[in-house]
Scaffold this active site. Structure first.
Site, short mmCIF file in Angstrom:
data_model
loop_
_atom_site.label_atom_id
_atom_site.label_comp_id
_atom_site.label_asym_id
_atom_site.label_seq_id
_atom_site.Cartn_x
_atom_site.Cartn_y
_atom_site.Cartn_z
N CYS A 95 0.81 -1.22 0.00
CA CYS A 95 0.00 0.00 0.00
C CYS A 95 0.85 1.28 0.00
CB CYS A 95 -0.95 -0.07 1.19
SG CYS A 95 -2.48 0.82 0.92
N ARG A 130 -12.87 5.45 -1.48
CA ARG A 130 -11.76 4.55 -1.20
C ARG A 130 -12.12 3.17 -1.70
NH1 ARG A 130 -8.07 6.56 2.28
NH2 ARG A 130 -7.21 4.53 2.79
N HIS A 194 -3.81 -5.76 2.80
CA HIS A 194 -3.45 -5.73 4.22
C HIS A 194 -3.94 -7.04 4.81
CE1 HIS A 194 -2.11 -1.60 4.31
NE2 HIS A 194 -3.15 -1.26 3.58
N1 GLN Z 1 -2.64 6.56 2.16
C1 GLN Z 1 -2.65 5.65 1.06
C2 GLN Z 1 -4.00 5.53 0.36
O1 GLN Z 1 -5.02 5.81 0.94
C3 GLN Z 1 -2.17 4.30 1.54
C4 GLN Z 1 -3.15 3.65 2.48
C5 GLN Z 1 -2.64 2.41 3.11
O2 GLN Z 1 -1.44 2.16 3.20
N2 GLN Z 1 -3.57 1.65 3.64
O3 GLN Z 1 -4.04 5.13 -0.80
#
Ligand code: GLN
Length: 234
Positions: A95, A130, A194
């Site tokens: 990520c 998101r 994740h």
């Molecule tokens: N901040 C980054 C995004 O939102 C990475 C997020 C993350 O590592 N979970 O894309």
């Protein structure tokens, strides 16, 4: 012969979304089964990345605020990290770490956060959205499926010389449009998973450990390690 691998945990004190550090626990679990002693060290702000000390690197994910801090500091480690990657050093980047290995990341607020240009992808932001949820992908070389959980604003687009970690079967992946998820470039594996990714996808942990072992001990016989059976945990 006693086999040893040392992992650099890049910015492990700043980037650790959803317990990404669990990837190191999983590497340790399989390393033990392979009779390998695994050690890890955090390499963070104002520290050098001494590439000759490390056989593997792990780079977790984080929030935009931490990514901004890391973006500035990592420019001082850029040369050493690029050299480690060029010499086939194995790395797993998740990520935020994945985004920072690329050209740039546009944050949710629209700021441009510089990466280190080690890999040719770039990441844009999406408006008020998101990509969140369970995801399944399939790796084209091995036919293996990887299962995980994604949560990112960034939309990543791969560049020349990068291939996806997998093709999306369900979920969003790199950008929600081209069905790619993650990236493979030399021995660098990147993903938005994740959960942590290796906990549910032991085959990938085995692949990364074998790459590190063969690079460090080119004359050793790893038949036994290659035969280690991995039970899928999803
Ligand atoms: N901040 C980054 C995004 O939102 C990475 C997020 C993350 O590592 N979970 O894309």
């Amino acid at each position: 012969m006693s086999l040893k691998l040392n992992i650099a945990h890049l910015y492990g004190d700043l980037l650790n979304t959803y317990g990404d550090i669990g990837n190191i626990l999983v590497l340790d679990y399989y390393a033990k089964k392979m009779d390998v002693e695994l050690t890890s060290e955090i390499v963070s702000l104002n520290q050098r990345f001494e590439e000759s000390k490390f056989d593997l690197a792990f780079f977790g994910g984080g929030q935009d605020y931490e990514q901004m801090i890391v973006s500035k500091d990592i420019q001082n480690k850029k040369e050493a990290l690029i050299s480690f990657i060029a010499s086939e050093g194995p790395m797993l980047a998740i990520c935020g770490g994945y985004q920072l290995l690329g050209e740039y990341y546009i944050s949710a607020k629209g700021e441009k956060i510089a990466g280190i240009n080690a890999l040719p992808h770039y990441t844009k932001s999406q408006d008020n959205n998101r990509f969140i949820g369970d995801i399944i992908i399939k790796n084209s070389e091995t036919g293996q499926e990887y299962h995980g959980f994604e949560n990112h604003n960034g939309m990543t687009f791969l560049g020349n010389g990068e291939r996806p970690l997998g093709i999306v079967i369900s979920g969003h992946g790199n950008n929600g449009a081209d069905k790619t998820e993650g990236a493979i470039y030399k021995n660098v594996f990147c993903s938005y998973f994740h959960g942590p990714i290796l906990a549910r996808n032991g085959e990938l942990a085995k692949r990364i450990l074998l790459l590190a072992l063969k690079r460090k001990y080119p004359d050793a016989d790893f038949t036994k390690q290659e035969q280690l059976e991995i039970k899928s945990t999803y």
